[in-house]
Enzyme design. Structure first.
Site, short mmCIF file in Angstrom:
data_model
loop_
_atom_site.label_atom_id
_atom_site.label_comp_id
_atom_site.label_asym_id
_atom_site.label_seq_id
_atom_site.Cartn_x
_atom_site.Cartn_y
_atom_site.Cartn_z
N GLY A 184 57.76 49.98 56.77
CA GLY A 184 59.20 50.17 56.74
C GLY A 184 60.00 50.87 57.39
O GLY A 184 61.00 50.54 57.93
N ASN A 219 66.53 49.87 46.48
CA ASN A 219 65.37 50.24 46.07
C ASN A 219 65.39 50.96 44.33
O ASN A 219 64.45 50.91 43.73
CB ASN A 219 64.38 50.88 46.98
CG ASN A 219 65.37 52.11 47.36
OD1 ASN A 219 66.53 52.00 48.00
ND2 ASN A 219 65.03 53.60 47.21
N GLN A 265 62.77 45.90 49.70
CA GLN A 265 62.59 45.42 48.29
C GLN A 265 62.66 44.20 47.90
O GLN A 265 62.17 43.81 46.74
CB GLN A 265 63.57 46.47 47.65
CG GLN A 265 63.23 47.85 47.52
CD GLN A 265 62.17 48.30 46.63
OE1 GLN A 265 61.64 47.32 45.70
NE2 GLN A 265 61.41 49.04 46.97
N SER A 302 58.18 45.07 54.49
CA SER A 302 56.97 45.92 54.61
C SER A 302 55.91 44.98 53.48
O SER A 302 55.94 44.21 52.66
CB SER A 302 57.19 47.18 53.79
OG SER A 302 56.35 48.08 53.51
N HIS A 354 53.17 46.69 51.45
CA HIS A 354 52.87 47.26 50.43
C HIS A 354 53.68 46.92 49.21
O HIS A 354 53.31 47.18 48.06
CB HIS A 354 52.48 48.62 50.50
CG HIS A 354 53.62 49.55 50.43
ND1 HIS A 354 53.76 50.26 49.31
CD2 HIS A 354 54.40 49.65 51.47
CE1 HIS A 354 54.90 51.22 49.65
NE2 HIS A 354 55.28 50.80 50.96
N THR A 410 47.26 49.57 69.62
CA THR A 410 46.28 48.57 69.31
C THR A 410 46.43 48.10 67.63
O THR A 410 46.96 48.94 66.71
CB THR A 410 44.75 49.19 69.20
OG1 THR A 410 44.45 49.31 70.26
CG2 THR A 410 43.91 48.07 68.47
N CYS A 459 59.70 57.99 47.88
CA CYS A 459 59.79 58.75 49.09
C CYS A 459 60.62 60.29 48.73
O CYS A 459 60.18 61.00 49.79
CB CYS A 459 60.68 58.01 50.09
SG CYS A 459 59.73 56.39 50.35
#
Length: 399
Positions: A71, A151, A179, A199, A201, A237, A326
């Protein structure tokens, strides 16, 4: 000791179906998707299937999906890339006071490098006013970046209305939906969105994978240069196993979203009512009902430190958060709660509970058994609480 994980807004466990599929692309079908031989073609086909899955959950076209490392990178690509692409038109950007740091820091970087930034306020529930956004728009405004759902407090913003305003004014509209993605319905077309960050995860996929929706015809200047992967928008990649896991997580989210939203909403409400019934001097942060993410609960418990609550709960096997993961190493109170008008003292006593697939009513019962005892113990050491009990100190009323 029972272990209860209630920090799904920070991250989620990888779903076993996701992990099983990913392992195949680590050990068996491990080709580079840019290679022309059969190993590469197999990887490329699987990667494109994952792109289809992400696009479907957004109501987008597969060609409008660019994979990133997460994200944060997607937010930076959207904000920095769109600002540079639009710089000849103007250099004014609008965002809100409650955005994730990945958005705020990117906007502040631009503000230090020749752009002008307007940060719109929120009300006491963390809600952004469309009128405030409209008031902030100038002739040289080139980008508006507003999150879909917060969030920390789960407030769902009026994205469709803001998007309509931006579209009418010819302004690029970016939405951080990290979120909300996979938890509540999203359709980038009906929501008038030009750029959207998501995102993996947060929806039971692997860490290190995200995506940016870039509406057809919208230009962003790349942040990473190299081999020209992802239509030259993001070289490097591709993380093929991670992307394929992300795609599978999107498929599972589409199947589970409605039922899980109802179930988690009931668990959240049970926890809130139990906390309000068992603990005094508690404030709900954010709205009730449909304007809040179903799995999110944020409360401030006065006369105790959130960090002390968090650590005490952890000792009893309960994992929660005192804010964004974070910034968990910071001693500063949540910028979101401060923007909503909370004092430093009350903001410091905040806890975020965020529910997931595996949580049960028994988990809620366990929290309601342990949390009041922890609060009582910590408050015994607080002279302010003693004063409050005797009516000598003002306090936040329960909502």
């Amino acid at each position: 000791m029972r272990r209860v994980y209630l920090d799904h807004s920070a991250t989620t466990p990888v779903d076993p179906e996701v992990a099983k599929l990913m392992m195949t692309y680590y050990t068996e079908q491990y080709g580079n998707p840019s290679s022309v031989h059969s190993f590469g073609r197999e990887a490329k086909a699987a990667l494109e299937n994952a792109r289809d899955s992400v696009a479907k959950l957004l109501g987008a076209e597969p060609t409008e999906i660019t994979f990133t490392s997460g994200g944060t990178e997607a937010d930076n690509l959207a904000i920095l890339g769109a600002a540079e692409a639009q710089s000849k038109k103007g250099k004014h950007i609008i965002t809100s006071a409650v955005e994730h740091h990945a958005v705020l820091e990117a906007c502040e970087f631009l503000a230090k490098n020749g752009y002008e930034l307007t940060i719109v306020p929120v009300d006491e529930e963390g809600l952004i006013s469309v009128a405030e956004v409209e008031k902030a728009i100038r002739p040289d405004t080139i980008l508006i970046s507003i999150m879909h759902a917060n969030n920390e407090v789960g407030t769902i913003q009026p994205i469709t209305e803001i998007g309509k305003l931006a579209r009418e004014k010819g302004i690029i509209f970016h939405v951080d939906a990290v979120q909300s993605f996979g938890k509540i319905p999203i359709n980038v077309k009906s929501m008038n969105v030009d750029l959207m960050t998501v995102s993996s995860h947060k929806i039971y996929g692997p860490k290190g994978v995200g995506a940016l929706f870039i509406r057809r015809g919208v230009r962003v200047v790349p942040r990473i240069y190299g081999g020209g992967q992802e239509k030259k928008r993001r070289s490097g990649t591709e993380n093929t196993p991670g992307i394929i896991g992300f795609g599978k997580a999107c498929d599972l989210a589409a199947e589970r979203m409605e039922a899980e939203g109802i179930r988690q909403g009931k668990l959240r409400d049970k926890l809130l009512e139990g906390i309000l019934a068992k603990i005094d001097h508690v404030k709900l942060n954010g709205p009730r009902g449909e304007n809040r993410l179903p799995g999110n609960l944020n409360v401030s418990i006065q006369f105790v430190e959130g960090e002390a609550l968090l650590l005490s709960l952890d000792m009893m096997g309960i994992a929660v958060s005192s804010g964004s993961a974070c910034t968990s190493g910071s001693l500063d109170p949540s910028h979101v709660l401060l923007a909503m008008g909370l004092t430093h003292e009350i903001a410091h006593g905040s806890l975020r509970f965020s529910f997931g697939h595996q949580n049960t009513e028994e988990d809620v019962d366990y929290v309601l058994e342990q949390l009041p005892k922890i609060v009582d113990r910590l408050r015994m050491m607080s002279p302010l609480y003693d004063q409050a009990k005797h009516g000598q100190c003002s306090h936040a009323q329960a909502q």
